[in-house]
Write an enzyme that holds these catalytic residues in place. Structure first.
Site, short mmCIF file in Angstrom:
data_model
loop_
_atom_site.label_atom_id
_atom_site.label_comp_id
_atom_site.label_asym_id
_atom_site.label_seq_id
_atom_site.Cartn_x
_atom_site.Cartn_y
_atom_site.Cartn_z
N ARG A 101 0.80 -1.22 0.00
CA ARG A 101 0.00 0.00 0.00
C ARG A 101 0.84 1.27 0.00
NH1 ARG A 101 -3.82 -2.38 4.58
NH2 ARG A 101 -2.79 -4.38 4.31
N GLU A 138 0.32 -7.30 12.70
CA GLU A 138 -0.81 -7.57 13.60
C GLU A 138 -1.23 -9.03 13.45
OE1 GLU A 138 -4.20 -5.11 12.78
OE2 GLU A 138 -4.96 -5.30 14.83
O1 LIG Z 1 1.91 -2.00 12.09
P1 LIG Z 1 2.11 -3.34 11.50
O2 LIG Z 1 1.80 -4.46 12.44
O3 LIG Z 1 3.48 -3.45 10.86
O4 LIG Z 1 1.02 -3.54 10.33
C1 LIG Z 1 0.87 -2.63 9.28
C2 LIG Z 1 1.38 -3.18 7.98
O5 LIG Z 1 0.54 -4.30 7.56
C3 LIG Z 1 -0.05 -4.01 6.31
O6 LIG Z 1 0.65 -4.52 5.24
P2 LIG Z 1 0.68 -6.06 4.84
O7 LIG Z 1 1.98 -6.64 5.28
O8 LIG Z 1 -0.57 -6.72 5.29
O9 LIG Z 1 0.81 -6.00 3.27
P3 LIG Z 1 -0.11 -5.46 2.07
O10 LIG Z 1 0.04 -3.96 2.02
O11 LIG Z 1 0.50 -6.14 0.89
O12 LIG Z 1 -1.53 -5.87 2.33
C4 LIG Z 1 -0.04 -2.51 6.23
O13 LIG Z 1 -0.10 -2.03 4.88
C5 LIG Z 1 1.27 -2.14 6.90
O14 LIG Z 1 2.38 -2.28 6.01
N1 LIG Z 2 -6.17 -3.54 10.96
C1 LIG Z 2 -5.60 -3.50 9.74
N2 LIG Z 2 -6.25 -2.92 8.71
C2 LIG Z 2 -5.68 -2.87 7.49
N3 LIG Z 2 -4.48 -3.37 7.21
C3 LIG Z 2 -3.80 -3.94 8.21
N4 LIG Z 2 -2.58 -4.51 8.26
C4 LIG Z 2 -2.36 -4.92 9.51
N5 LIG Z 2 -3.41 -4.67 10.32
C5 LIG Z 2 -4.32 -4.04 9.51
#
Ligand SMILES: O=P(O)(O)OC[C@H]1O[C@H](OP(=O)(O)OP(=O)(O)O)[C@H](O)[C@@H]1O
Ligand SMILES: Nc1ncnc2[nH]cnc12
Length: 169
Positions: A101, A138
């Site tokens: 993202r 998370e």
């Molecule tokens: O505060 P944190 O516990 O680090 O979580 C937040 C991260 O998790 C999500 O990405 P994800 O790894 O799910 O990847 P994505 O963007 O490909 O969905 C989000 O976009 C952050 O990068």
């Molecule tokens: N609560 C949440 N919503 C969207 N993206 C996430 N990535 C990790 N935790 C998330």
């Protein structure tokens, strides 16, 4: 390198208009709420454009879905503008975007402030020598990689992502 981590509150896209949902729609409780800077009405417009989906991708997670923000050009632009206003006079050389993202929000910010954009990718995606860092999510753990040498020690970088959930360990 002076590091800052810049976050919005924001998700990964769905698969397009013509696809048929493969699973039951989940109940949506509300749109995201904001408790910061009530004087700037852009914040409430951004918050109210982010859809919150409970129990996705697993029970207990309140998923902040930014795909709905991307459908509202004014809210999307407000989002980019707020970051550009914050960083435009800060001598930032590099905007690093966290896959996936951060790839949505990072490039327009980089272009607007005249910085280079460096993708921070999931493991084994980048073809050249990388530097890497493991972190907790998370809902799981992951590792992020960046091409070695794209940021020089004297440069100032902003790391852009959509959201902090755990913020790591
Ligand atoms: O505060 P944190 O516990 O680090 O979580 C937040 C991260 O998790 C999500 O990405 P994800 O790894 O799910 O990847 P994505 O963007 O490909 O969905 C989000 O976009 C952050 O990068
Ligand atoms: N609560 C949440 N919503 C969207 N993206 C996430 N990535 C990790 N935790 C998330």
């Amino acid at each position: 390198m002076d590091k800052m981590r810049e976050i919005l509150l924001i998700y990964r896209g769905s698969t397009g208009v013509a696809t048929i949902p493969k699973r039951k729609p989940m109940s949506i409780v509300h749109m995201a709420s904001s408790n910061v800077d009530n004087t700037d009405d852009r914040i409430s417009r951004i918050s109210s454009s982010i859809r919150v989906i409970p129990n996705f991708p697993k029970p207990g997670i309140m998923f902040q879905d930014i795909t709905t923000l991307l459908l509202v050009p004014k809210a999307f632009k407000d989002t980019i503008d707020l970051f550009v206003e914050r960083y435009k006079d800060k001598n930032i050389n590099v905007v690093a975007g966290v896959e996936t993202r951060g790839f949505i929000f990072g490039p327009p910010i980089a272009l607007a402030i005249g910085a280079k954009f460096a993708p921070m990718r999931k493991p084994k995606k980048l073809p050249e020598e990388v530097i890497s860092e493991e972190y907790s999510l998370e809902y799981g753990t992951d590792k992020i990689e960046m091409h070695a040498g794209v940021v020089h020690p004297v440069e100032r970088a902003v790391v852009v992502d959509d959201l902090i959930a755990t913020g790591g360990p």
